[in-house]
Scaffold this motif. Structure first.
Motif, PDB file in Angstrom:
ATOM      1  N   ASP A 170      -7.904   6.289  -9.820  1.00 32.21           N
ATOM      2  CA  ASP A 170      -7.139   4.431  -9.600  1.00 32.21           C
ATOM      3  C   ASP A 170      -8.756   4.072  -9.044  1.00 32.21           C
ATOM      4  O   ASP A 170      -9.243   4.435  -8.887  1.00 32.21           O
ATOM      5  N   GLU A 207       7.233   2.439  -4.718  1.00 32.00           N
ATOM      6  CA  GLU A 207       6.591   2.101  -6.450  1.00 32.00           C
ATOM      7  C   GLU A 207       4.780   1.312  -6.043  1.00 32.00           C
ATOM      8  O   GLU A 207       4.300   0.987  -7.220  1.00 32.00           O
ATOM      9  N   LYS A 208       4.598   2.207  -4.947  1.00 36.73           N
ATOM     10  CA  LYS A 208       3.170   0.459  -4.817  1.00 36.73           C
ATOM     11  C   LYS A 208       2.466   1.725  -3.980  1.00 36.73           C
ATOM     12  O   LYS A 208       2.861   2.561  -2.943  1.00 36.73           O
ATOM     13  N   THR A 210      -0.391   0.285  -0.927  1.00 35.98           N
ATOM     14  CA  THR A 210      -0.971  -0.647  -0.088  1.00 35.98           C
ATOM     15  C   THR A 210      -2.518   0.053   0.766  1.00 35.98           C
ATOM     16  O   THR A 210      -2.413   0.895   1.047  1.00 35.98           O
ATOM     17  N   VAL A 242      -2.793  -3.629  -2.676  1.00 37.57           N
ATOM     18  CA  VAL A 242      -1.603  -2.816  -3.352  1.00 37.57           C
ATOM     19  C   VAL A 242      -1.722  -2.376  -4.904  1.00 37.57           C
ATOM     20  O   VAL A 242      -2.506  -3.491  -5.776  1.00 37.57           O
ATOM     21  N   GLU A 244      -0.561  -0.754  -8.064  1.00 38.73           N
ATOM     22  CA  GLU A 244       1.016  -0.187  -8.576  1.00 38.73           C
ATOM     23  C   GLU A 244       0.912   1.433  -8.530  1.00 38.73           C
ATOM     24  O   GLU A 244      -0.054   1.846  -8.913  1.00 38.73           O
ATOM     25  N   CYS A 245       1.628   2.033  -8.677  1.00 40.61           N
ATOM     26  CA  CYS A 245       2.465   3.534  -8.317  1.00 40.61           C
ATOM     27  C   CYS A 245       3.765   3.718  -8.920  1.00 40.61           C
ATOM     28  O   CYS A 245       3.990   4.418  -8.366  1.00 40.61           O
ATOM     29  N   HIS A 246       3.394   4.089 -10.463  1.00 38.86           N
ATOM     30  CA  HIS A 246       5.253   4.413 -10.930  1.00 38.86           C
ATOM     31  C   HIS A 246       5.340   6.118  -9.962  1.00 38.86           C
ATOM     32  O   HIS A 246       4.563   6.598 -10.344  1.00 38.86           O
TER      33      HIS A 246
END
Length: 516
Positions: A170, A207-208, A210, A242, A244-246
């Protein structure tokens, strides 16, 4: 009868190779640049443009981007910035690579040397280290149950396993703006800059992810005014954000690495329209690996009672988390400056290189060096700025209890603190704190049952076994291998002999009844 299997999600570095090569070329100054009187500062960076995998080799195309600050005696600005690039194409031999593989390549400048040929031409030499590797995800199929009507004895083996839950790359973009203090002159042009990150921390949430840390900024600039005064400015800017990380959640084990990618720095006007603000736009390239620990019971062995059962196995390397560790060490050295006098230190920066690592008793032995560069003001009008550097070796053992040579652990190293102080006009003292971190997985070699073949019992073999026997327990015997030898269920052995536990003693007598 068939095996019920479960996929164990794994990741690995399938192949890897490291190579070094030298770049050298003569570079002419563009016509719009004034003559060189003296070289002051230089820096370089390797950028990869194309990666082309073949069979057992990878073609890498890229460029060495260099920046030079030099002094001129022509009218106008005394300090001039020259930027350029040296393209390269290098073949990296890496056994096991095939066309279509996803190969990643990192390039680092180990050494950069510039020499004046004349006032309009420079000779540039650089030693570049490149690391190419292929990382991949794969599944191991582990048997966890049996489907069918066959009378089968099997035993389970409980394992604590670390599976890869999230694997992706990412980017995280940072935009910051910083204003000069009021006693600093307005910016005419930025001559030199250095941007680095420190105290970067990642936390896995629901789901995230930091991210937080500090941006360290140094600039050397020409101020507005007739005499174009040169000033340097250094600051640290905290940042947070942050990603996002499903699929991720608290309690998972992160192994997240980053590198500073694209950097853009620009002078911007403040509210009064004066050139006093510096805008930063940075890109962090982030490699995300998140693991999940889980207890899994696999079928490790089986045998038939009424029919013959043969198993086909394959060797697999599973793993569990051994340790997530960090460590620090201090290094110190003296840097001697030849050919000039140092009036004032301006800025210092360091890059740590990990050259060797190997497992020792309860730890990982790390060996490498820290390249320290120090910028300073000289007492010479024709060359007002200079730089000195030193390669400081280090050796440090990162404590990892119970680690074995086959256990995995990629160590991340960085310079946490760096301080340079003058001892006299020709020598300076350098102190640095290096930090190391790694996630180590314990290798668990197992034979996984991949296939079961069922056949009729061998009548001659069965007739050779007595219908009833008193068995004398030998050293190394257990209920499982005794039952397997005589085609008798373990529970039957336990009941016939009124055993409260599975523990056997050498010389103990067991009653065995075939077909019982």
């Amino acid at each position: 009868m068939e095996l019920i299997k479960r996929n164990i999600h794994m990741d690995r570095t399938r192949v890897q190779a490291v190579t070094q090569f030298t770049l050298e070329d003569d570079v002419n100054l563009p016509e719009n640049k004034p003559d060189i009187a003296a070289l002051n500062l230089e820096k370089g960076e390797v950028l990869i443009d194309e990666i082309k995998p073949g069979t057992d080799a990878v073609i890498v195309r890229g460029r060495l981007v260099f920046v030079v600050l030099y002094h001129t005696q022509e009218e106008g600005s005394n300090l001039v910035v020259l930027e350029g690039r040296l393209p390269f194409e290098e073949k990296v031999n890496i056994q096991g690579v095939v066309p279509g593989d996803a190969v990643t390549v990192d390039g680092n400048v180990e050494d950069l040397t510039l020499n004046m040929i004349n006032s309009r031409k420079l000779n540039i030499q650089s030693l570049v280290t490149m690391t190419a590797k292929v990382e991949e995800l794969y599944d191991e199929e582990a048997p966890i149950g049996i489907h069918g009507d066959e009378k089968v004895e099997y035993r389970r083996m409980p394992l604590n396993l670390a599976q890869i839950a999230i694997c992706k790359n990412d980017i995280f973009r940072l935009k910051e703006e910083v204003a000069l203090p009021s006693n600093y002159p307005n910016i005419f042009q930025i001559l030199w800059n250095h941007i680095s990150l420190g105290d970067v921390e990642f936390k896995v949430m629901e789901e995230k992810i930091t991210i937080s840390g500090d941006i360290h900024l140094f600039i050397l600039y020409e101020g507005e005014g007739e005499d174009h005064p040169c000033r340097c400015f250094e600051t640290a800017l905290p940042f947070s954000g942050v990603l996002e990380c499903h699929g991720c959640r608290e309690g998972m084990l992160p192994d997240i690495r980053y590198r500073l990618g694209q950097q853009e720095l620009a002078v911007r006007p403040d509210f009064d329209g004066e050139e006093r603000n510096v805008g930063l736009e940075l890109v962090l390239e982030i490699s995300i690996r998140i693991y999940e620990e889980e207890k899994v019971e696999i079928i490790s062995d089986m045998y038939g009672v009424s029919r013959e059962i043969d198993t086909v196995t394959h060797r697999a390397n599973l793993r569990r988390l051994l340790s997530k560790v960090t460590g620090k060490t201090k290094v110190t050295d003296h840097i001697h400056v030849s050919g000039g006098t140092v009036l004032q230190l301006l800025h210092s920066e360091g890059t740590v290189t990990l050259e060797q690592q190997g497992t020792v008793e309860n730890g990982i032995l790390l060996q490498g060096s820290v390249l320290v560069k120090v910028m300073y003001i000289t007492g010479e009008d024709e060359s007002p700025y200079g730089s000195a550097q030193a390669q400081i070796p280090y050796q440090y053992t990162l404590e990892v209890p119970d680690i074995a040579p086959e256990d995995m652990g990629e160590v991340h190293a960085e310079v946490e603190q760096l301080q340079a102080t003058m001892l006299d006009g020709e020598e300076m003292d350098v102190k640095a704190v290096l930090s190391f971190s790694t996630v180590v997985f314990k290798n668990i070699p197992v034979n996984l049952i991949s296939q079961v073949n069922v056949s009729e019992l061998d009548s001659s073999k069965m007739s050779s076994l007595p219908g009833m026997v008193v068995y004398m327990v030998k050293d190394g015997d257990n209920l499982w291998n005794i039952g397997k030898k005589y085609y008798v269920p373990v529970d039957t052995l336990r009941e016939l002999n009124a055993l409260d536990s599975d523990e056997l003693k050498t010389g103990q007598k067991l009653l065995i009844v075939k077909g019982g």
